[in-house]
Scaffold this motif. Sequence first.
Motif, PDB file in Angstrom:
ATOM      1  N   TYR A 164       5.744   9.441   0.882  1.00 31.26           N
ATOM      2  CA  TYR A 164       4.451   8.842   1.159  1.00 31.26           C
ATOM      3  C   TYR A 164       4.646   7.709   2.159  1.00 31.26           C
ATOM      4  O   TYR A 164       5.728   7.139   2.278  1.00 31.26           O
ATOM      5  CB  TYR A 164       3.820   8.280  -0.109  1.00 31.26           C
ATOM      6  CG  TYR A 164       3.572   9.306  -1.188  1.00 31.26           C
ATOM      7  CD1 TYR A 164       2.979  10.524  -0.898  1.00 31.26           C
ATOM      8  CD2 TYR A 164       3.916   9.041  -2.509  1.00 31.26           C
ATOM      9  CE1 TYR A 164       2.731  11.466  -1.901  1.00 31.26           C
ATOM     10  CE2 TYR A 164       3.672   9.963  -3.507  1.00 31.26           C
ATOM     11  CZ  TYR A 164       3.088  11.176  -3.197  1.00 31.26           C
ATOM     12  OH  TYR A 164       2.850  12.093  -4.180  1.00 31.26           O
ATOM     13  N   GLU A 165       3.578   7.372   2.842  1.00 31.40           N
ATOM     14  CA  GLU A 165       3.613   6.218   3.753  1.00 31.40           C
ATOM     15  C   GLU A 165       3.448   4.959   2.922  1.00 31.40           C
ATOM     16  O   GLU A 165       2.511   4.848   2.138  1.00 31.40           O
ATOM     17  CB  GLU A 165       2.485   6.335   4.769  1.00 31.40           C
ATOM     18  CG  GLU A 165       2.422   5.179   5.728  1.00 31.40           C
ATOM     19  CD  GLU A 165       1.230   5.243   6.668  1.00 31.40           C
ATOM     20  OE1 GLU A 165       1.173   4.388   7.563  1.00 31.40           O
ATOM     21  OE2 GLU A 165       0.362   6.120   6.515  1.00 31.40           O
ATOM     22  N   TYR A 190       0.839  -1.194   0.000  1.00 28.60           N
ATOM     23  CA  TYR A 190       0.000   0.000   0.000  1.00 28.60           C
ATOM     24  C   TYR A 190       0.877   1.248   0.000  1.00 28.60           C
ATOM     25  O   TYR A 190       1.936   1.263   0.637  1.00 28.60           O
ATOM     26  CB  TYR A 190      -0.898   0.046   1.243  1.00 28.60           C
ATOM     27  CG  TYR A 190      -1.964  -1.015   1.263  1.00 28.60           C
ATOM     28  CD1 TYR A 190      -3.211  -0.768   0.715  1.00 28.60           C
ATOM     29  CD2 TYR A 190      -1.729  -2.266   1.835  1.00 28.60           C
ATOM     30  CE1 TYR A 190      -4.210  -1.735   0.744  1.00 28.60           C
ATOM     31  CE2 TYR A 190      -2.714  -3.230   1.867  1.00 28.60           C
ATOM     32  CZ  TYR A 190      -3.946  -2.961   1.318  1.00 28.60           C
ATOM     33  OH  TYR A 190      -4.916  -3.913   1.335  1.00 28.60           O
ATOM     34  N   VAL A 191       0.416   2.286  -0.712  1.00 32.41           N
ATOM     35  CA  VAL A 191       1.074   3.590  -0.704  1.00 32.41           C
ATOM     36  C   VAL A 191       0.002   4.615  -0.359  1.00 32.41           C
ATOM     37  O   VAL A 191      -0.980   4.760  -1.084  1.00 32.41           O
ATOM     38  CB  VAL A 191       1.712   3.924  -2.070  1.00 32.41           C
ATOM     39  CG1 VAL A 191       2.333   5.312  -2.044  1.00 32.41           C
ATOM     40  CG2 VAL A 191       2.741   2.872  -2.451  1.00 32.41           C
ATOM     41  N   GLU A 192       0.172   5.277   0.770  1.00 32.46           N
ATOM     42  CA  GLU A 192      -0.783   6.292   1.228  1.00 32.46           C
ATOM     43  C   GLU A 192      -0.147   7.668   1.076  1.00 32.46           C
ATOM     44  O   GLU A 192       0.882   7.961   1.674  1.00 32.46           O
ATOM     45  CB  GLU A 192      -1.143   6.054   2.700  1.00 32.46           C
ATOM     46  CG  GLU A 192      -1.880   4.773   2.963  1.00 32.46           C
ATOM     47  CD  GLU A 192      -3.344   4.832   2.567  1.00 32.46           C
ATOM     48  OE1 GLU A 192      -3.886   5.938   2.410  1.00 32.46           O
ATOM     49  OE2 GLU A 192      -3.923   3.755   2.420  1.00 32.46           O
TER      50      GLU A 192
END
Length: 81
Positions: free
Chosen positions: A28-29, A17-19
């Motif tokens: 990004y997280e 996942y990239v938040e």
Amino acid sequence: MFICLDCNKIFSNPKHYVESHGLDTPPYEEYDGCPRCGGAYTEAYQCDECGHWITGEYIKTASGQRICENCYNVMEVGDED
């Protein structure tokens, strides 16, 4: 295999996942999580005796079987009735 600690889904590969959290540029997280819900997960084995998923202690036999803690008893000589 892995098991999700939130939704109990069994899966072979976590999803990456990239938040962005609304940011236009990195950083990004990024994290790996359950493909269904994004939750935390742990490695799991299926018990060769009962089929339940093992996430804690187990016994591995000389023949390679994995047996969960509910399917064995640790005994001392003379303890058996």
